[in-house]
Motif scaffolding. Structure first.
Motif, short mmCIF file in Angstrom:
data_model
loop_
_atom_site.label_atom_id
_atom_site.label_comp_id
_atom_site.label_asym_id
_atom_site.label_seq_id
_atom_site.Cartn_x
_atom_site.Cartn_y
_atom_site.Cartn_z
N UNK A 255 0.85 -1.20 0.00
CA UNK A 255 0.00 0.00 0.00
C UNK A 255 0.88 1.24 0.00
N UNK A 256 0.39 2.28 -0.63
CA UNK A 256 1.16 3.53 -0.63
C UNK A 256 1.09 4.15 0.76
N UNK A 257 2.19 4.81 1.14
CA UNK A 257 2.16 5.62 2.36
C UNK A 257 2.48 7.06 1.98
N UNK A 258 1.89 7.96 2.72
CA UNK A 258 2.07 9.38 2.45
C UNK A 258 2.63 10.00 3.72
N UNK A 259 3.88 10.46 3.61
CA UNK A 259 4.48 11.09 4.79
C UNK A 259 3.79 12.41 5.06
N UNK A 260 3.50 12.69 6.31
CA UNK A 260 2.79 13.92 6.68
C UNK A 260 3.77 14.93 7.28
N UNK A 261 3.31 16.16 7.40
CA UNK A 261 4.17 17.23 7.90
C UNK A 261 3.93 17.40 9.40
N UNK A 262 4.96 17.05 10.18
CA UNK A 262 4.88 17.17 11.65
C UNK A 262 4.59 18.60 12.11
#
Ligand SMILES: CC(=O)SCCNC(=O)CCNC(=O)[C@H](O)C(C)(C)COP(=O)(O)OP(=O)(O)OC[C@H]1O[C@@H](n2cnc3c(N)ncnc32)[C@H](O)[C@@H]1OP(=O)(O)O
Ligand SMILES: CC(=O)C(=O)O
Ligand SMILES: [Mg+2]
Length: 366
Positions: A222-229
């Motif tokens: 599955x794709x993962x999308x890094x988020x902005x802390x």
């Protein structure tokens, strides 16, 4: 609480009157240098004009044994350098340190006429700004300064974030806020050890595919999308600053080698409303200048919308998209920034002038 009628009164007899409006001076790159580091300090005069702000850092990253040398080095550099259009800022030591008082009582009499902004670290609430505000007024009066030194707060404690609106509105000297992601992460007990930037563990994962029997295949790729802390904090800064007519900035990006992620972080901040960032290393300067200067294609579009909207009311179609009073306001933000930058940067002035000419010729054809 100071009543509204006294808000703009000088806080010491003979101190310059506070500004009614904080000037929108371009400050895309606030470049940090350690005035006690001879090699770095020697580079400062040649950096005039290459960054919008040169900042003599006296706080963290300057060794305790070098605090006096850094303060004295900054005085010497400021006295010997013609800064032309480049602003001179300093970051003083934190107010609970043994050095902050001497920083201000040394710098203001010696170089107060050259200092544009004092950056105050680890600001917890309006009380910290009130302390610096009164002290600066006393020192300005004593030194006979003609213009007030502005104050910039670094947001690097949970209490500071909780008090953000009061900090921004604490004094007419307040120029802006920067994010202090390292101290803020520590104070919040976040589990990142990085100086700014993202973290691969802070992500959202695509839903699992469902089989024909309706069950989820959680083991599938599955794709993962890094988020902005930092999204939440920067968004709060942007709102608090806009509400008070002052300016929000991203802070440091510590992974000097990762110029790609640095650019992404700077761009996120720019898109959210920040006007600039810190640069810790010469490598980061071009990135900051590029990211915090609008793309000429966006500027051209903004001029086109302005031309198409006539008196600024109603709705029009442009390239299949609706434009109206509100999107015009967005475009005017872009045009205003392009015009401010054109006034100090001949190369950008030429690119934005071409963008404006192209927009006007398209409008005439249409
Ligand atoms: C969380 C916070 O509080 S962030 C704010 C506090 N931190 C700072 O201010 C850090 C400022 N920057 C630095 O101290 C340094 O850039 C460091 C430690 C990160 C890296 O320094 P170095 O290992 O010397 O970097 P590097 O070897 O790549 O330097 C290349 C050249 O650029 C110079 N240079 C490095 N940083 C700077 C700078 N900020 N300003 C001017 N010149 C610099 C070096 O002196 C060196 O010069 P040389 O080619 O004549 O030898
Ligand atoms: C910018 C700063 O001081 C920090 O991240 O802690
Ligand atoms: Mg810090």
């Amino acid at each position: 609480m100071r009543p509204a009628k006294d808000f703009f009164a000088p806080l010491a007899v003979g101190a310059p009157a506070p500004l009614r409006e904080i000037p929108a001076r371009p400050s895309r790159a606030i470049h940090f240098f350690d005035p006690s580091n001879a090699k770095m300090a020697a580079k400062v005069p040649a950096m005039v004009g290459t960054v919008d702000v040169l900042l003599g850092n006296l706080e963290d990253a300057v060794k305790a044994d070098n605090k006096v040398a850094a303060r004295e080095g900054l005085v010497r550099i400021a006295q010997e350098t013609d800064f032309g259009p480049t602003q001179l800022w300093t970051r003083i030591n934190s107010l609970d340190s043994p050095w902050a008082l001497d920083d201000l009582t040394t710098l203001v009499p010696a170089i107060g006429d050259k200092l544009d902004v004092v950056m105050v670290p680890k600001v917890q609430g309006a009380e910290d700004i009130h302390y610096v505000d009164r002290l600066l007024a006393q020192l300005e009066a004593k030194a006979g300064l003609q213009r007030p030194i502005l104050v910039h707060a670094i947001l690097e404690t949970a209490r500071g974030v909780a008090n953000i609106e009061q900090i921004c509105g604490a004094s007419p000297r307040m120029q802006g806020l920067s994010l202090g992601p390292a101290d803020l992460a520590a104070d919040r007990r976040m589990k990142t050890t990085r100086v700014g930037g993202g973290h691969p563990g802070y992500l959202v994962r695509q839903d699992p595919p469902r089989g024909s029997d309706g069950t989820s295949d959680v083991g599938a790729d599955r794709s993962v999308y890094q988020q902005d802390l930092w999204h939440y904090t920067i968004a709060r800064m942007v709102d608090a600053c806009a509400m008070h007519g002052i300016y929000p900035y991203y802070g440091p990006f510590g992974d000097i080698a990762d110029v790609v992620a640095c650019e992404d972080q700077f761009r996120n901040a720019f898109l959210l409303g920040c006007v600039g960032t810190w640069t810790l290393h010469p490598k980061q300067i071009d990135i900051a200048r590029r990211v915090f200067s609008p793309d000429p294609a966006d500027v051209e579009h903004a001029y086109r919308v302005r031309a198409a909207m006539g008196d600024g009311t109603g709705a029009v179609m442009l390239d299949g998209k609706m434009e109206d009073d509100a999107s015009l306001k967005q475009c005017l933000v872009m045009v205003a920034l392009a015009e401010q930058l054109s006034a100090i940067d001949p190369e950008l002035a030429e690119r934005y002038a071409k963008a404006q000419a192209a927009a006007e010729s398209t409008e005439q054809e249409g």
